[in-house]
Design a protein around this motif. Structure first.
Motif, PDB file in Angstrom:
ATOM      1  N   GLY A 248     -11.984 -12.290   9.572  1.00  0.00           N
ATOM      2  CA  GLY A 248     -11.431 -13.401  10.347  1.00  0.00           C
ATOM      3  C   GLY A 248     -10.337 -12.917  11.283  1.00  0.00           C
ATOM      4  N   ILE A 249      -9.470 -12.054  10.761  1.00  0.00           N
ATOM      5  CA  ILE A 249      -8.388 -11.542  11.606  1.00  0.00           C
ATOM      6  C   ILE A 249      -8.953 -10.594  12.654  1.00  0.00           C
ATOM      7  CG2 ILE A 249      -6.201 -10.281  11.594  1.00  0.00           C
ATOM      8  CD1 ILE A 249      -5.686 -11.438   8.875  1.00  0.00           C
TER       9      ILE A 249
ATOM     10  N   SER B 159      -9.417  -8.115   7.168  1.00  0.00           N
ATOM     11  CA  SER B 159     -10.162  -9.377   7.130  1.00  0.00           C
ATOM     12  C   SER B 159     -11.015  -9.550   8.375  1.00  0.00           C
ATOM     13  CB  SER B 159      -9.177 -10.538   7.017  1.00  0.00           C
ATOM     14  OG  SER B 159      -9.790 -11.715   7.451  1.00  0.00           O
TER      15      SER B 159
ATOM     16  N   VAL C 216      -4.438 -17.986   6.450  1.00  0.00           N
ATOM     17  CA  VAL C 216      -3.938 -17.065   7.494  1.00  0.00           C
ATOM     18  C   VAL C 216      -4.911 -17.035   8.657  1.00  0.00           C
ATOM     19  CG1 VAL C 216      -2.941 -14.791   7.794  1.00  0.00           C
ATOM     20  CG2 VAL C 216      -3.509 -15.585   5.494  1.00  0.00           C
ATOM     21  N   VAL C 217      -6.196 -16.909   8.300  1.00  0.00           N
ATOM     22  CA  VAL C 217      -7.217 -16.794   9.322  1.00  0.00           C
ATOM     23  C   VAL C 217      -7.275 -18.065  10.151  1.00  0.00           C
ATOM     24  CG1 VAL C 217      -9.663 -16.479   9.701  1.00  0.00           C
ATOM     25  CG2 VAL C 217      -8.518 -15.223   7.891  1.00  0.00           C
TER      26      VAL C 217
ATOM     27  N   MET D 237     -11.736 -21.522   5.977  1.00  0.00           N
ATOM     28  CA  MET D 237     -11.500 -20.123   5.637  1.00  0.00           C
ATOM     29  C   MET D 237     -10.080 -19.972   5.081  1.00  0.00           C
ATOM     30  SD  MET D 237     -13.343 -17.801   8.297  1.00  0.00           S
ATOM     31  CE  MET D 237     -14.271 -18.299   9.690  1.00  0.00           C
ATOM     32  N   PRO D 238      -9.717 -18.756   4.636  1.00  0.00           N
ATOM     33  CA  PRO D 238      -8.339 -18.553   4.171  1.00  0.00           C
ATOM     34  C   PRO D 238      -7.324 -18.995   5.232  1.00  0.00           C
ATOM     35  CG  PRO D 238      -9.658 -16.633   3.685  1.00  0.00           C
ATOM     36  CD  PRO D 238     -10.537 -17.567   4.450  1.00  0.00           C
TER      37      PRO D 238
ATOM     38  N   GLY E 243      -4.346 -18.344  12.449  1.00  0.00           N
ATOM     39  CA  GLY E 243      -4.512 -17.368  13.518  1.00  0.00           C
ATOM     40  C   GLY E 243      -5.494 -17.857  14.558  1.00  0.00           C
ATOM     41  N   ILE E 244      -6.634 -18.361  14.090  1.00  0.00           N
ATOM     42  CA  ILE E 244      -7.656 -18.846  15.008  1.00  0.00           C
ATOM     43  C   ILE E 244      -7.089 -19.980  15.849  1.00  0.00           C
ATOM     44  CG2 ILE E 244      -9.840 -20.083  15.114  1.00  0.00           C
ATOM     45  CD1 ILE E 244     -10.731 -18.460  12.672  1.00  0.00           C
TER      46      ILE E 244
ATOM     47  N   TRP F 214     -11.642 -11.068  14.166  1.00  0.00           N
ATOM     48  CA  TRP F 214     -12.055 -11.968  15.251  1.00  0.00           C
ATOM     49  C   TRP F 214     -10.861 -12.317  16.130  1.00  0.00           C
ATOM     50  CZ3 TRP F 214     -10.681 -16.792  16.975  1.00  0.00           C
ATOM     51  CH2 TRP F 214     -11.526 -17.372  17.914  1.00  0.00           C
ATOM     52  N   ILE F 215      -9.744 -12.643  15.471  1.00  0.00           N
ATOM     53  CA  ILE F 215      -8.554 -13.027  16.231  1.00  0.00           C
ATOM     54  C   ILE F 215      -8.120 -11.887  17.141  1.00  0.00           C
ATOM     55  CG2 ILE F 215      -6.121 -13.680  16.033  1.00  0.00           C
ATOM     56  CD1 ILE F 215      -6.875 -14.901  13.292  1.00  0.00           C
TER      57      ILE F 215
ATOM     58  N   LEU G 238     -12.862 -12.641   2.818  1.00  0.00           N
ATOM     59  CA  LEU G 238     -13.241 -12.231   4.169  1.00  0.00           C
ATOM     60  C   LEU G 238     -12.889 -10.768   4.414  1.00  0.00           C
ATOM     61  CD1 LEU G 238     -12.391 -15.148   6.598  1.00  0.00           C
ATOM     62  CD2 LEU G 238     -14.530 -13.920   6.467  1.00  0.00           C
TER      63      LEU G 238
ATOM     64  N   LEU H 262     -17.611 -16.284  16.017  1.00  0.00           N
ATOM     65  CA  LEU H 262     -16.903 -16.923  14.904  1.00  0.00           C
ATOM     66  C   LEU H 262     -17.870 -17.742  14.043  1.00  0.00           C
ATOM     67  CD1 LEU H 262     -14.221 -17.339  13.524  1.00  0.00           C
ATOM     68  CD2 LEU H 262     -13.733 -19.213  15.067  1.00  0.00           C
TER      69      LEU H 262
ATOM     70  N   TYR I 220     -18.993 -15.851   5.673  1.00  0.00           N
ATOM     71  CA  TYR I 220     -18.056 -16.328   4.655  1.00  0.00           C
ATOM     72  C   TYR I 220     -18.773 -17.276   3.694  1.00  0.00           C
ATOM     73  CZ  TYR I 220     -13.796 -18.381   2.717  1.00  0.00           C
ATOM     74  OH  TYR I 220     -12.811 -18.793   1.880  1.00  0.00           O
TER      75      TYR I 220
ATOM     76  N   ASP J  75     -12.061 -16.590  -3.851  1.00  0.00           N
ATOM     77  CA  ASP J  75     -11.255 -15.398  -3.680  1.00  0.00           C
ATOM     78  C   ASP J  75     -10.604 -15.407  -2.292  1.00  0.00           C
ATOM     79  OD1 ASP J  75     -10.216 -12.918  -3.416  1.00  0.00           O
ATOM     80  OD2 ASP J  75     -12.003 -11.837  -4.112  1.00  0.00           O
ATOM     81  N   PRO J  76      -9.266 -15.362  -2.233  1.00  0.00           N
ATOM     82  CA  PRO J  76      -8.632 -15.389  -0.914  1.00  0.00           C
ATOM     83  C   PRO J  76      -8.962 -14.147  -0.097  1.00  0.00           C
ATOM     84  CG  PRO J  76      -7.009 -15.005  -2.632  1.00  0.00           C
ATOM     85  CD  PRO J  76      -8.279 -15.346  -3.317  1.00  0.00           C
TER      86      PRO J  76
END
Lengths: 487, 219
Positions: free
Chosen positions: A127-128, A125, B179-180, B176-177, B183-184, A130-131, A192, A171, A178, A188-189
């Protein structure tokens, strides 16, 4: 489902806890070395499978050909830096600069840093991703500020602030991407997840993608060291312990580059040509600024930091040109730079600990005082400025011929001019340290933990330059075709 | 909830967030600044609840609850404690006067509207009007980071930027989803903690948290 990709995070995290529990700093260093070796062993089957064209994808994880290159680079750089850390830090302990407890904490953060960087390359993902990039900043901040000197604190503060702002802007870019997918992928989950986004790239909203890529290249470009967002980089590289400088330069910058490349691949499908233009622009700017600063550098580690900016610029140009030849060159250049830069940093580390200064004007008689270090520094310098037969030369010449065959003569010409400037600055600054009588006050650092990684790196960069194993070249070509097929 | 009412509530929250950013630019005390940040986060949490209610996205409730716990309570509390330990309660040093800062903030809002105009057309969420506002909050936070001189206020600027970002995420995609998002969130928390640690170290090393002393590293 077997435990595979997760191990790349579990091993370093376990090693981090273990090194904190070790009775002495030296055993903690051994844990770090063992951990890095284990990481390489575990990653090999995954990477070989990925390089063969078969992506590993389950749960949160996604490893394909592109990730495999970065994972292997991080693994090797981590192993070399872990070895070098052993001797470097025990010297600091001997000189009472740090305590044995500090040394154990260093190895804990070191292993966490490796874990964070590896996780960047294996998550699916965006998003992850980015984390994980943000986590690399947070963990490495402690390593940059490890010496707790005032100057190191200043560098850490700048590093934290500038990179946090940069990553926040990144971000924004991810959010926009996104949003651009919402009418194609809906709720859709997995919207990302990179493979899903890449599949749907042609249907993404072009306006949003353009805006997203601008934010991404500014945001992650901050972390990658692209000019003008690079201001944290020379400070952080010069103030951190030398093995950490090598890690920042040869592994961390690559992680940010990896993130940008993932977005570029999507943007190239959605809006052909837009991302390329930005990559070449920022790359050229970085190259120009770095060349200027290398000419006037006095601090050896700051000069090496600017050299990293230079090489990141060259790599960005390669990916920006986007033809298979140029992309192949850029991929090869990533490997070449990451194998050569630690060698130069480690030699510089020996000089710094031997002479007790980073100022190149104060160092004289290096060849007689530390013959081994002098040889390695000389060879490393010739390698990093791109002389044949070293691998950096192959990377640069391939990118240049990519530029010429794509008809971008002005790009090629400017790149050559700046590379020549860098060559002049580097050789002038480094080789003036060589001649002279033995420096009496110098405390020559010795030990296998220093010489072994340096020798290995020299052999690797030389071998890669002289002949490329067919497997490596085939793998890189397949990535290059895949990457540029999108253009 | 009625669409009109929820629309009005959303507008209320967003405008309040922007005004609090402006207010933060005028404060001269760290305690006030942290209060402004806490209230701004409160409106962000409330906004998450309203959007969750009107769009039926239950994960936004979780997001709102975490915002309440972390940004409204946790971070401001921890930072106030740090501020007390650093004896930094009084003046917030700025390199620019209050009227000047406000004028520039106003200009930034106009810039935000200009920048987001082409984007508004492409998004069709009920919150899309917030986009310009969220960009304004981000830009004003950035401006605060650039002009303030204390480690602590720079950190608040960063956190306000992140508030604007969450507003932006909600306005163009309803979040966003999960989890994301979570996490953020914990990442933001970590940033705050680590910045706090280094602010403490700076104050010990330099006897001040005025970051204008951090100007020594250069060529």
């Amino acid at each position: 489902m077997t435990l595979g990709v997760e191990l790349l995070i579990i091993i370093p995290v376990a090693a981090a806890l273990l090194s904190l529990a070790m009775p002495s700093g030296k055993t903690a260093a051994v844990v770090s070395v063992a951990c890095s070796a284990a990481v390489i062993l575990v990653s090999l089957p995954i990477c070989i499978k990925a390089l063969g064209g078969e992506a590993t994808e389950y749960g949160l994880w996604y490893v394909d050909r592109l990730s495999a290159v970065f994972i292997l680079v991080i693994g090797v750089v981590g192993l070399m830096s872990a070895m070098y850390s052993y001797g470097y830090l025990s010297r600091d302990v001997e000189e009472k600069e740090i305590s044995s407890k500090d040394e154990r904490q260093y190895h804990m953060m070191f292993n966490l840093f490796v874990a964070a960087m590896l996780s960047v390359c294996i998550v699916s993902s965006m998003g992850i991703l980015w984390i994980t990039i943000e986590i690399t900043t947070l963990v490495s901040a402690f390593l940059v500020g490890f010496y707790r000197r005032n100057s190191a604190l200043e560098a850490t503060w700048k590093y934290l602030m500038i990179c946090s702002v940069g990553i926040t802007l990144g971000l924004v870019g991810i959010t926009l991407m996104y949003a651009s997918s919402s009418h194609v992928l809906g709720d859709d989950p997995g919207a990302l997840n990179w493979p899903v986004l890449y599949e749907a790239a042609a249907g993404l909203d072009p306006t949003l993608i353009k805006m997203a890529f601008v934010f991404v290249i500014i945001g992650f470009g901050t972390k990658m060291g692209l000019v003008p967002m690079h201001t944290w980089l020379p400070d952080a590289h010069s103030q951190s312990p030398t093995p950490v400088s090598a890690m920042l330069s040869a592994a961390l910058l690559n992680c940010a580059l990896y993130a940008i490349l993932r977005f570029q691949m999507i943007a190239d499908v959605a809006v052909p040509g837009f991302a390329s233009m930005l990559m070449i622009g920022f790359g050229m700017l970085s190259l120009a600024a770095a060349a200027a600063f290398i000419l006037i550098s006095k601090d050896i580690k700051r000069m090496l930091a600017y050299s990293s900016i230079e090489h990141m610029g060259i790599i960005a140009i390669g990916f920006g040109i986007g033809t298979p030849l140029a992309v192949f060159g850029a991929l090869f250049h990533i490997i070449a730079h990451s194998m050569t830069k630690p060698l130069v940093f480690f030699s510089a580390g020996n000089v710094i600990q031997g002479y007790g200064t980073r100022d190149m004007d104060e160092v004289r008689g290096l060849r007689k005082t530390m013959p081994f270090t002098a040889f390695m520094l000389g060879a490393g310098t010739l390698a990093i400025v791109g002389l044949p037969p070293f691998s950096v030369f192959v990377g640069e010449i391939t990118i240049l011929s990519g530029a010429v065959s794509a008809g971008m003569y002005h790009v090629a010409a400017l790149t050559v001019v700046f590379i020549v400037l860098v060559f002049a600055g580097f050789t002038r600054n480094i080789f003036k340290m060589m001649p002279g009588d033995v420096a009496t006050g110098a405390k020559v650092p010795r030990g296998l933990s220093r010489s072994l990684p340096m020798a290995l790196l020299l052999v690797i960069t030389l071998l890669l330059g002289l002949f490329m194993p067919e497997g490596v070249s085939n793998a890189l070509w397949s990535i290059a075709d895949w990457f540029s097929g999108a253009v | 909830m009625d669409v009109v009412i929820s629309g009005n509530l959303i507008d209320l929250c967003v405008v309040a967030m922007l005004l609090l950013s402006m207010l933060a630019m005028t404060t001269t005390r760290i305690a006030q600044l942290l209060n402004a940040f806490a209230v701004q986060s409160l409106f962000l949490a409330f906004l998450a609840f309203v959007v969750a209610d009107s769009t039926g996205r239950s994960e936004l409730y979780v997001l709102g609850a975490i915002t309440l716990a972390v940004k409204v309570a946790g971070i401001p509390w921890a930072m106030k404690n740090t501020a007390v330990r650093l004896h930094a309660g009084r003046e917030v040093d700025s390199t620019m006067g209050i009227p000047g800062s406000l004028l520039i903030s106003a200009a930034l809002i106009i810039v935000a509207y200009l920048v987001t105009e082409p984007l508004m057309a492409t998004v069709d969420t009920i919150t899309r009007n917030c986009l310009a506002m969220s960009m304004s909050v981000i830009l004003i936070g950035l401006f605060m980071m650039v002009t303030r001189r204390k480690a602590m206020t720079e950190a608040v600027g960063l956190l306000m930027m992140e508030n604007g970002l969450f507003l932006g995420i909600m306005s163009i995609s309803y979040g966003m989803p999960l989890v994301v998002e979570i996490g953020i969130f914990f990442d933001v928390l970590m940033v705050a903690v680590i910045i706090g640690i280094f602010a403490l170290r700076i104050s010990r090393a330099f006897d001040t948290i005025d970051t204008s002393v951090l100007r020594r590293l250069k060529e």
